[in-house]
Design a protein around this motif. Structure first.
Motif, PDB file in Angstrom:
ATOM      1  N   LYS A   1      -3.579 -14.293   2.298  1.00 59.14           N
ATOM      2  CA  LYS A   1      -4.269 -15.160   1.328  1.00 59.14           C
ATOM      3  C   LYS A   1      -5.628 -14.586   0.903  1.00 59.14           C
ATOM      4  O   LYS A   1      -6.617 -15.298   0.776  1.00 59.14           O
ATOM      5  N   LEU A   2      -5.651 -13.272   0.740  1.00 57.55           N
ATOM      6  CA  LEU A   2      -6.876 -12.609   0.290  1.00 57.55           C
ATOM      7  C   LEU A   2      -6.799 -12.374  -1.216  1.00 57.55           C
ATOM      8  O   LEU A   2      -5.784 -11.879  -1.715  1.00 57.55           O
ATOM      9  N   PHE A   3      -7.852 -12.755  -1.926  1.00 57.07           N
ATOM     10  CA  PHE A   3      -7.947 -12.421  -3.358  1.00 57.07           C
ATOM     11  C   PHE A   3      -9.422 -12.494  -3.748  1.00 57.07           C
ATOM     12  O   PHE A   3      -9.935 -13.568  -4.044  1.00 57.07           O
ATOM     13  N   THR A   4     -10.085 -11.360  -3.690  1.00 51.85           N
ATOM     14  CA  THR A   4     -11.501 -11.306  -4.053  1.00 51.85           C
ATOM     15  C   THR A   4     -11.664 -10.403  -5.274  1.00 51.85           C
ATOM     16  O   THR A   4     -10.675  -9.960  -5.853  1.00 51.85           O
ATOM     17  N   SER A   5     -12.911 -10.106  -5.634  1.00 54.23           N
ATOM     18  CA  SER A   5     -13.116  -9.133  -6.696  1.00 54.23           C
ATOM     19  C   SER A   5     -12.851  -7.740  -6.125  1.00 54.23           C
ATOM     20  O   SER A   5     -12.799  -7.560  -4.914  1.00 54.23           O
ATOM     21  N   GLY A   6     -12.677  -6.762  -7.002  1.00 55.30           N
ATOM     22  CA  GLY A   6     -12.385  -5.427  -6.487  1.00 55.30           C
ATOM     23  C   GLY A   6     -12.273  -4.388  -7.579  1.00 55.30           C
ATOM     24  O   GLY A   6     -12.326  -4.712  -8.769  1.00 55.30           O
ATOM     25  N   LYS A   7     -12.156  -3.140  -7.138  1.00 54.96           N
ATOM     26  CA  LYS A   7     -12.037  -2.033  -8.087  1.00 54.96           C
ATOM     27  C   LYS A   7     -10.653  -1.395  -7.956  1.00 54.96           C
ATOM     28  O   LYS A   7     -10.164  -1.189  -6.849  1.00 54.96           O
ATOM     29  N   ILE A   8     -10.048  -1.094  -9.097  1.00 53.47           N
ATOM     30  CA  ILE A   8      -8.723  -0.460  -9.105  1.00 53.47           C
ATOM     31  C   ILE A   8      -8.837   0.896  -9.796  1.00 53.47           C
ATOM     32  O   ILE A   8      -9.330   0.977 -10.927  1.00 53.47           O
ATOM     33  N   LYS A   9      -8.449   1.935  -9.088  1.00 48.00           N
ATOM     34  CA  LYS A   9      -8.432   3.258  -9.710  1.00 48.00           C
ATOM     35  C   LYS A   9      -7.059   3.483 -10.336  1.00 48.00           C
ATOM     36  O   LYS A   9      -6.042   3.169  -9.726  1.00 48.00           O
TER      37      LYS A   9
ATOM     38  N   PRO B   1       3.972   9.778 -15.119  1.00 46.61           N
ATOM     39  CA  PRO B   1       3.708   8.841 -14.019  1.00 46.61           C
ATOM     40  C   PRO B   1       2.293   8.256 -14.109  1.00 46.61           C
ATOM     41  O   PRO B   1       1.350   8.970 -14.454  1.00 46.61           O
ATOM     42  N   VAL B   2       2.185   6.976 -13.804  1.00 50.58           N
ATOM     43  CA  VAL B   2       0.882   6.301 -13.764  1.00 50.58           C
ATOM     44  C   VAL B   2       0.759   5.648 -12.395  1.00 50.58           C
ATOM     45  O   VAL B   2       1.694   4.983 -11.941  1.00 50.58           O
ATOM     46  N   VAL B   3      -0.384   5.854 -11.737  1.00 46.67           N
ATOM     47  CA  VAL B   3      -0.535   5.307 -10.395  1.00 46.67           C
ATOM     48  C   VAL B   3      -1.783   4.426 -10.322  1.00 46.67           C
ATOM     49  O   VAL B   3      -2.859   4.810 -10.782  1.00 46.67           O
ATOM     50  N   TYR B   4      -1.607   3.245  -9.752  1.00 50.51           N
ATOM     51  CA  TYR B   4      -2.712   2.312  -9.495  1.00 50.51           C
ATOM     52  C   TYR B   4      -3.010   2.332  -7.998  1.00 50.51           C
ATOM     53  O   TYR B   4      -2.066   2.260  -7.192  1.00 50.51           O
ATOM     54  N   SER B   5      -4.287   2.410  -7.638  1.00 49.74           N
ATOM     55  CA  SER B   5      -4.638   2.400  -6.220  1.00 49.74           C
ATOM     56  C   SER B   5      -4.197   1.085  -5.577  1.00 49.74           C
ATOM     57  O   SER B   5      -4.004   0.080  -6.270  1.00 49.74           O
ATOM     58  N   SER B   6      -4.046   1.121  -4.277  1.00 55.81           N
ATOM     59  CA  SER B   6      -3.568  -0.048  -3.537  1.00 55.81           C
ATOM     60  C   SER B   6      -4.513  -1.240  -3.703  1.00 55.81           C
ATOM     61  O   SER B   6      -5.729  -1.095  -3.640  1.00 55.81           O
ATOM     62  N   PHE B   7      -3.928  -2.432  -3.885  1.00 57.32           N
ATOM     63  CA  PHE B   7      -4.726  -3.665  -4.025  1.00 57.32           C
ATOM     64  C   PHE B   7      -5.135  -4.225  -2.659  1.00 57.32           C
ATOM     65  O   PHE B   7      -5.893  -5.181  -2.601  1.00 57.32           O
ATOM     66  N   THR B   8      -4.584  -3.667  -1.571  1.00 56.72           N
ATOM     67  CA  THR B   8      -4.679  -4.345  -0.272  1.00 56.72           C
ATOM     68  C   THR B   8      -6.107  -4.678   0.186  1.00 56.72           C
ATOM     69  O   THR B   8      -6.279  -5.601   0.957  1.00 56.72           O
TER      70      THR B   8
ATOM     71  N   GLY C   1       0.813  -1.209   0.000  1.00 53.73           N
ATOM     72  CA  GLY C   1       0.000   0.000   0.000  1.00 53.73           C
ATOM     73  C   GLY C   1       0.847   1.259   0.000  1.00 53.73           C
ATOM     74  O   GLY C   1       0.332   2.366   0.046  1.00 53.73           O
ATOM     75  N   ASP C   2       2.167   1.098  -0.025  1.00 51.45           N
ATOM     76  CA  ASP C   2       3.078   2.255  -0.107  1.00 51.45           C
ATOM     77  C   ASP C   2       4.047   2.011  -1.269  1.00 51.45           C
ATOM     78  O   ASP C   2       3.997   0.969  -1.925  1.00 51.45           O
ATOM     79  N   LEU C   3       4.927   2.984  -1.517  1.00 51.51           N
ATOM     80  CA  LEU C   3       5.935   2.827  -2.568  1.00 51.51           C
ATOM     81  C   LEU C   3       7.281   2.469  -1.945  1.00 51.51           C
ATOM     82  O   LEU C   3       7.619   2.959  -0.873  1.00 51.51           O
ATOM     83  N   LEU C   4       8.059   1.639  -2.638  1.00 52.08           N
ATOM     84  CA  LEU C   4       9.462   1.439  -2.264  1.00 52.08           C
ATOM     85  C   LEU C   4      10.265   2.604  -2.829  1.00 52.08           C
ATOM     86  O   LEU C   4       9.811   3.254  -3.780  1.00 52.08           O
ATOM     87  N   PRO C   5      11.447   2.879  -2.261  1.00 52.91           N
ATOM     88  CA  PRO C   5      12.288   3.934  -2.863  1.00 52.91           C
ATOM     89  C   PRO C   5      12.548   3.606  -4.334  1.00 52.91           C
ATOM     90  O   PRO C   5      12.653   2.434  -4.691  1.00 52.91           O
ATOM     91  N   PHE C   6      12.624   4.631  -5.174  1.00 57.16           N
ATOM     92  CA  PHE C   6      12.812   4.398  -6.603  1.00 57.16           C
ATOM     93  C   PHE C   6      14.269   4.114  -6.943  1.00 57.16           C
ATOM     94  O   PHE C   6      15.179   4.749  -6.409  1.00 57.16           O
ATOM     95  N   LYS C   7      14.475   3.196  -7.876  1.00 55.18           N
ATOM     96  CA  LYS C   7      15.774   3.007  -8.523  1.00 55.18           C
ATOM     97  C   LYS C   7      15.946   4.153  -9.516  1.00 55.18           C
ATOM     98  O   LYS C   7      14.968   4.673 -10.057  1.00 55.18           O
ATOM     99  N   LYS C   8      17.211   4.464  -9.833  1.00 61.54           N
ATOM    100  CA  LYS C   8      17.463   5.654 -10.651  1.00 61.54           C
ATOM    101  C   LYS C   8      17.401   5.410 -12.165  1.00 61.54           C
ATOM    102  O   LYS C   8      17.298   6.366 -12.940  1.00 61.54           O
ATOM    103  N   GLY C   9      17.523   4.145 -12.585  1.00 69.10           N
ATOM    104  CA  GLY C   9      17.716   3.861 -14.013  1.00 69.10           C
ATOM    105  C   GLY C   9      16.699   4.520 -14.932  1.00 69.10           C
ATOM    106  O   GLY C   9      17.040   5.062 -15.985  1.00 69.10           O
TER     107      GLY C   9
ATOM    108  N   ARG D   1      -4.130   9.096  -2.143  1.00 71.01           N
ATOM    109  CA  ARG D   1      -5.432   9.693  -2.459  1.00 71.01           C
ATOM    110  C   ARG D   1      -6.349   8.663  -3.118  1.00 71.01           C
ATOM    111  O   ARG D   1      -7.499   8.491  -2.711  1.00 71.01           O
ATOM    112  N   LEU D   2      -5.820   7.933  -4.117  1.00 69.09           N
ATOM    113  CA  LEU D   2      -6.637   6.949  -4.837  1.00 69.09           C
ATOM    114  C   LEU D   2      -7.041   5.798  -3.928  1.00 69.09           C
ATOM    115  O   LEU D   2      -8.090   5.179  -4.105  1.00 69.09           O
ATOM    116  N   SER D   3      -6.181   5.478  -2.943  1.00 71.43           N
ATOM    117  CA  SER D   3      -6.462   4.337  -2.066  1.00 71.43           C
ATOM    118  C   SER D   3      -7.289   4.747  -0.866  1.00 71.43           C
ATOM    119  O   SER D   3      -7.608   3.907  -0.023  1.00 71.43           O
ATOM    120  N   GLY D   4      -7.590   6.039  -0.763  1.00 70.94           N
ATOM    121  CA  GLY D   4      -8.428   6.508   0.328  1.00 70.94           C
ATOM    122  C   GLY D   4      -7.749   6.534   1.677  1.00 70.94           C
ATOM    123  O   GLY D   4      -8.355   6.224   2.697  1.00 70.94           O
TER     124      GLY D   4
END
Ligand SMILES: CCCCCCCC/C=C\CCCCCCCC(=O)SCCNC(=O)CCNC(=O)[C@H](O)C(C)(C)COP(=O)(O)OP(=O)(O)OC[C@H]1O[C@@H](n2cnc3c(N)ncnc32)[C@H](O)[C@@H]1OP(=O)(O)O
Ligand SMILES: CCCCCCCCCCCCCCCC(=O)OC[C@@H](O)COP(=O)(O)O
Length: 251
Positions: free
Chosen positions: A197-205, A182-189, A160-168, A239-242
């Motif tokens: 072991k959670l994997f249900t249906s869901g919405k991704i912003k 930049p493109v951002v996908y809301s958190s899948f959590t 639900g967070d970002l890892l530090p970015f590599k520079k390449g 913001r997208l993940s609320g």
């Protein structure tokens, strides 16, 4: 079904689907385009875009107009899971190849379809060889007018967070003097968590942010560029993940 069994079944089904559909798509790519070319990405995209219906996933996309920059660009996005390939293909612009770790090439038909689509493989264990491959890409993306998609975290991260970015990625954009989108996908959590072991249906912003220009920047500006992208993407992710609170705490 116990959650563990349900999770295992759904992930296995995803992998099986990828393997089978990649084999089919590979035949289509070879028949239509005859070999390795970014044109195959259109075919791959058409196949992968159907996957979401099998898993009850919905995508809500904003900012597609930000991809409409003339000429080459570097796209950076957050990387949460192997499921990201669905989100990637949901918005992928024309003439765009991805950077992936070379191990992916050995995943049978999935490796083959990536090769046919023009994916650029790097050896993450050898910084010098990865840098060399990416400098080469900085030249070809300009001459061949392609966009390049990089996951700057360099690995999957489903916290639900970002890892530090590599520079390449940012060296690449500065060397090629192309804008960074930049493109951002809301958190899948909320619907996907391999630990619990959670994997249900869901919405991704999904949000495609405005391009950041790199004209005139030099290698001295790479850290700054990377930091700027990191903070806008992290803010957008929260913001997208609320979780507006986390965005404030993290400064
Ligand atoms: C039909 C059905 C089909 C179903 C199946 C679907 C198929 C779909 C088909 C197609 C989709 C394909 C999807 C593929 C998805 C793939 C996902 C992945 O594999 S993610 C892993 C790989 N990606 C990366 O790792 C990111 C790129 N990585 C980097 O850019 C790194 O920076 C890298 C590897 C180049 C170096 O990594 P370092 O770990 O050494 O870390 P650093 O800190 O970044 O670099 C070390 C020093 O080198 C400098 N440096 C880096 N690059 C440089 C450069 N180009 N020039 C000069 N200096 C550079 C840096 O500034 C840094 O130096 P200072 O600390 O700042 O002093
Ligand atoms: C030989 C048969 C091998 C069987 C393989 C099963 C097929 C699995 C299909 C999944 C396809 C989705 C593509 C995944 C791309 C991806 O997301 O890779 C993750 C890496 O970027 C990140 O590296 P890391 O998190 O560091 O391992």
């Amino acid at each position: 079904l116990s959650p563990t069994v349900n999770f295992a079944l759904r992930i296995s089904f995803y992998c099986a689907l990828c393997l089978v559909v990649s084999a089919l798509a590979a035949v289509a790519c070879l028949l239509v385009n005859g070999g390795r070319t970014v044109k195959n990405m259109r075919i791959i995209k058409a196949f992968v875009k159907t996957f979401k219906y099998f898993f009850g996933l919905r995508f809500e996309v904003k900012g597609l107009e930000n991809f409409k920059v003339e000429g080459p660009a570097l796209i950076v996005s957050n990387h949460q899971s192997i499921l990201d390939m669905m989100g990637l293909m949901e918005v992928l612009p024309d003439n765009c190849v991805q950077v992936g770790k070379k191990e992916l090439m050995y995943m049978g038909s999935v490796g083959l379809i990536m090769y046919l689509g023009g994916v650029i493989f790097i050896n993450r264990k050898s910084t010098s060889s990865a840098k060399m491959v990416m400098s080469e890409v900085a030249k070809t993306m300009v001459t061949e007018n392609t966009k390049v998609w990089v996951y700057p975290e360099g690995t999957r991260n489903c916290t639900g967070d970002l890892l530090p970015f590599k520079k390449g990625a940012f060296h690449l954009a500065v060397q090629a003097q192309v804008p960074v989108i930049p493109v951002v996908y809301s958190s899948f959590t909320t619907f996907y968590n391999p630990k619990t072991k959670l994997f249900t249906s869901g919405k991704i912003k999904v949000e495609i942010l405005p391009p950041i220009e790199t004209k005139g920047l030099t290698s001295d500006d790479v850290t700054d560029l990377s930091d700027r992208c990191f903070s806008t993407m992290r803010e957008t992710l929260f913001r997208l993940s609320g979780h507006p609170g986390e965005a404030k705490d993290s400064s």
